[in-house]
Design an enzyme around this catalytic site. Structure first.
Site, PDB file in Angstrom:
ATOM      1  N   ASN A 299      16.854  16.748  39.900  1.00 28.83           N
ATOM      2  CA  ASN A 299      17.242  15.700  38.948  1.00 28.83           C
ATOM      3  C   ASN A 299      16.812  16.058  37.535  1.00 28.83           C
ATOM      4  O   ASN A 299      16.040  15.369  36.875  1.00 28.83           O
ATOM      5  CB  ASN A 299      16.699  14.330  39.371  1.00 28.83           C
ATOM      6  CG  ASN A 299      15.200  14.311  39.572  1.00 28.83           C
ATOM      7  OD1 ASN A 299      14.577  15.327  39.846  1.00 28.83           O
ATOM      8  ND2 ASN A 299      14.596  13.137  39.428  1.00 28.83           N
TER       9      ASN A 299
ATOM     10  N   HIS B 145       7.811  19.233  47.027  1.00 30.29           N
ATOM     11  CA  HIS B 145       8.367  18.097  46.283  1.00 30.29           C
ATOM     12  C   HIS B 145       7.720  18.003  44.912  1.00 30.29           C
ATOM     13  O   HIS B 145       6.754  17.267  44.703  1.00 30.29           O
ATOM     14  CB  HIS B 145       8.152  16.794  47.058  1.00 30.29           C
ATOM     15  CG  HIS B 145       8.948  15.648  46.530  1.00 30.29           C
ATOM     16  ND1 HIS B 145       9.483  14.681  47.347  1.00 30.29           N
ATOM     17  CD2 HIS B 145       9.311  15.297  45.265  1.00 30.29           C
ATOM     18  CE1 HIS B 145      10.136  13.789  46.610  1.00 30.29           C
ATOM     19  NE2 HIS B 145      10.033  14.150  45.333  1.00 30.29           N
TER      20      HIS B 145
ATOM     21  N   HIS C 114       5.839  12.606  32.962  1.00 36.50           N
ATOM     22  CA  HIS C 114       6.499  11.836  31.910  1.00 36.50           C
ATOM     23  C   HIS C 114       5.656  11.927  30.639  1.00 36.50           C
ATOM     24  O   HIS C 114       4.461  12.248  30.683  1.00 36.50           O
ATOM     25  CB  HIS C 114       6.650  10.367  32.319  1.00 36.50           C
ATOM     26  CG  HIS C 114       7.565  10.152  33.481  1.00 36.50           C
ATOM     27  ND1 HIS C 114       8.925  10.339  33.411  1.00 36.50           N
ATOM     28  CD2 HIS C 114       7.310   9.765  34.765  1.00 36.50           C
ATOM     29  CE1 HIS C 114       9.470  10.071  34.593  1.00 36.50           C
ATOM     30  NE2 HIS C 114       8.503   9.732  35.430  1.00 36.50           N
TER      31      HIS C 114
ATOM     32  N   ASP D  94       5.023  14.935  44.992  1.00 39.78           N
ATOM     33  CA  ASP D  94       5.996  14.229  44.157  1.00 39.78           C
ATOM     34  C   ASP D  94       5.524  14.247  42.705  1.00 39.78           C
ATOM     35  O   ASP D  94       5.575  13.239  41.991  1.00 39.78           O
ATOM     36  CB  ASP D  94       6.224  12.794  44.644  1.00 39.78           C
ATOM     37  CG  ASP D  94       7.453  12.145  43.992  1.00 39.78           C
ATOM     38  OD1 ASP D  94       8.217  12.855  43.307  1.00 39.78           O
ATOM     39  OD2 ASP D  94       7.633  10.925  44.154  1.00 39.78           O
TER      40      ASP D  94
ATOM     41  N   HIS E  28      15.812  10.775  49.550  1.00 45.51           N
ATOM     42  CA  HIS E  28      15.039   9.771  48.824  1.00 45.51           C
ATOM     43  C   HIS E  28      15.407   8.436  49.468  1.00 45.51           C
ATOM     44  O   HIS E  28      16.400   7.818  49.107  1.00 45.51           O
ATOM     45  CB  HIS E  28      15.420   9.799  47.339  1.00 45.51           C
ATOM     46  CG  HIS E  28      14.772   8.744  46.508  1.00 45.51           C
ATOM     47  ND1 HIS E  28      13.744   9.015  45.621  1.00 45.51           N
ATOM     48  CD2 HIS E  28      15.004   7.409  46.403  1.00 45.51           C
ATOM     49  CE1 HIS E  28      13.379   7.902  45.022  1.00 45.51           C
ATOM     50  NE2 HIS E  28      14.134   6.909  45.472  1.00 45.51           N
TER      51      HIS E  28
ATOM     52  N   ASP F 215      17.308  13.512  45.050  1.00 48.94           N
ATOM     53  CA  ASP F 215      16.039  12.834  44.804  1.00 48.94           C
ATOM     54  C   ASP F 215      16.015  12.166  43.435  1.00 48.94           C
ATOM     55  O   ASP F 215      16.480  12.709  42.443  1.00 48.94           O
ATOM     56  CB  ASP F 215      14.876  13.804  44.902  1.00 48.94           C
ATOM     57  CG  ASP F 215      13.547  13.079  44.893  1.00 48.94           C
ATOM     58  OD1 ASP F 215      13.328  12.246  45.788  1.00 48.94           O
ATOM     59  OD2 ASP F 215      12.741  13.319  43.984  1.00 48.94           O
TER      60      ASP F 215
END
Length: 439
Positions: free
Chosen positions: A101, A67, A316, A312, A186, A159
């Site tokens: 995504n 993930h 960013h 996960d 998700h 997800d």
């Protein structure tokens, strides 16, 4: 062709085969050639062997994370396949599975093939693409599952968003069942989540932030449990965060339903208390929850209800995370801190042995994807992680290989220093100053 390699004098820990002893590990032509005296005599007598002294270190199968968000294509300012995979290698990971995504989403054959090509050209670890469940991740029309599996997809997920429509989810499970791949959910009811940004409870009320109730996750898991039972398809629950979710998954397994789950380091070492500082690096989805939820997750890992451990990894930019809490994006990076945090949460308190932890970070995640591996058996790909479980190190985001710095662990002191990472016998990361362990 590179010279044969011998990792000399380390603690070889291969829990899938019940091996835990000090011995040499021999590698030739990208494959495990044998352990100690079991390696071919002709290899052990060769003059061109490269020896790496790993005394005092653990030699384990390469870590696997199913993930991660590598952000390519379309969000390269946050991360790329190259930088994300270097971050993985620095964290001891030899295989990662990347989420779809991206911009545009990984929902057709050319986009899956793009990831495969980019990984082959630039990645420092194996990269397994996960495709979207629905076109554009819009939740309306299903992708061409078989075509995407043939292109290299190892699972399907929307997800970042749940598959909200139960009929869409049912059809997805029916169509993926014969392909032997899971739907990764998700787990989140968007209506229950609303515009929440942290766990719903006393602290969210005190700090004035909108809450996300734990049942937003657990209700969706309960629905998917029943759909998996009806269809016989496989559901994997991503980034579990709530005690009720653990209960539902445990019930599903007791009923023999094909359902698996994962959790993350931050959900095991932090609680909602961390959000009271308004640090946007504590904003994640699902959110940090209560101490009771954290303890239930740990119990689920211990008894095997939760099958594997992931990160996960969600990079960013600094600009995005520097906004106010409500508008900042969810997510933190985790590849380079994962092993240390899992040691802190699970091994140091003696919840798991080191071998049990390694199993949940190697063979188990591969099994979720229906793939073999996660051992140091002769003939296996030489994907190897060498680390010193006792060596302490300090988390410094400025040293990360990832493009991103968004995480709340700056300055934490952790154990489990990664010394060497090998993928197919090739060194993809080597600590600059391995403190005498890997020279």
């Amino acid at each position: 062709m590179t010279n044969p390699l011998c990792l000399r004098g380390g603690r070889v820990l291969d829990p899938a085969r019940g091996i835990d002893r000090v011995q040499d590990l021999w590698i030739e032509n990208g494959k495990i050639a044998g352990l100690g005296e079991d390696a071919p005599a002709a290899l052990r007598n060769r003059k061109d062997v490269e020896y790496v002294d790993v005394k005092g270190a653990v030699v384990a199968p390469g870590l696997v994370d199913i993930h991660v968000h590598l952000r390519e294509p379309g969000q390269e300012e946050k991360e790329t396949i190259e930088t994300g995979s270097r971050s993985a290698a620095r964290g001891g990971f030899t295989t990662v599975a990347c989420m779809p995504n991206t911009s545009p989403p990984l929902d057709d054959r050319p986009r899956i093939e793009y990831v495969v090509r980019r990984a082959a050209a630039s990645a420092a670890c194996r990269v397994l693409p996960i495709a979207a469940v629905t076109i554009g991740q819009m939740g309306e029309s299903l992708v061409e599952f078989e075509d995407l599996v043939n292109a290299g997809a190892v699972a399907f997920t929307d997800d970042g968003k749940p598959v909200k429509n139960a009929e869409i989810m049912r059809r997805a499970l029916e169509l993926t069942k014969p392909l032997g791949v899971p739907i990764i959910q998700h787990a989140e009811d968007p209506d229950l989540k609303g515009s929440g940004v942290m766990h719903e409870g006393w602290i969210s009320t005190r700090v004035g932030l909108k809450g996300i109730p734990d049942i937003a996750e657990s209700v969706m898991v309960a629905r998917d449990m029943l759909l998996a039972e009806v269809t016989g398809g496989r559901v994997h629950v991503a980034h579990m965060s709530a005690a009720r979710t653990v209960e539902v998954l445990r019930w599903a397994k007791e009923r023999g339903i094909a359902m698996t789950g994962e959790t993350t380091p931050h959900h095991l070492v932090l609680t909602e208390e961390a959000v009271a500082t308004y640090d946007t690096n504590t904003k994640m989805n699902p959110p940090l929850r209560t101490a009771r939820d954290r303890d239930a997750l740990i119990a689920g890992v211990i008894d095997g209800t939760i099958d594997c451990l992931a990160t996960d990894h969600a990079p960013h930019t600094d600009i995005e995370k520097d906004g106010d809490f409500d508008s900042a994006p969810f997510g933190i990076v985790g590849l380079e801190t994962a092993l240390g945090l899992y040691l802190k949460a699970l091994v140091e308190p003696k919840h798991l042995s080191l071998g049990e932890l390694i199993l949940r970070m190697t063979r188990n995640p591969l099994r979720v994807l229906g793939r073999d591996g996660g051992t140091l058996a002769a003939g296996a790909d030489a994907d190897v992680t060498v680390f010193d479980p006792a060596q302490r190190w300090t988390v410094r985001a400025a040293e990360f290989a990832s493009k991103a710095r968004n995480m709340p662990f700056e300055g934490w002191e952790l154990s489990g220093k990664i010394l060497v990472t090998l993928v197919g016998g090739r060194v993809t990361y080597r600590a600059e100053t391995p403190a005498g362990s890997a020279r």
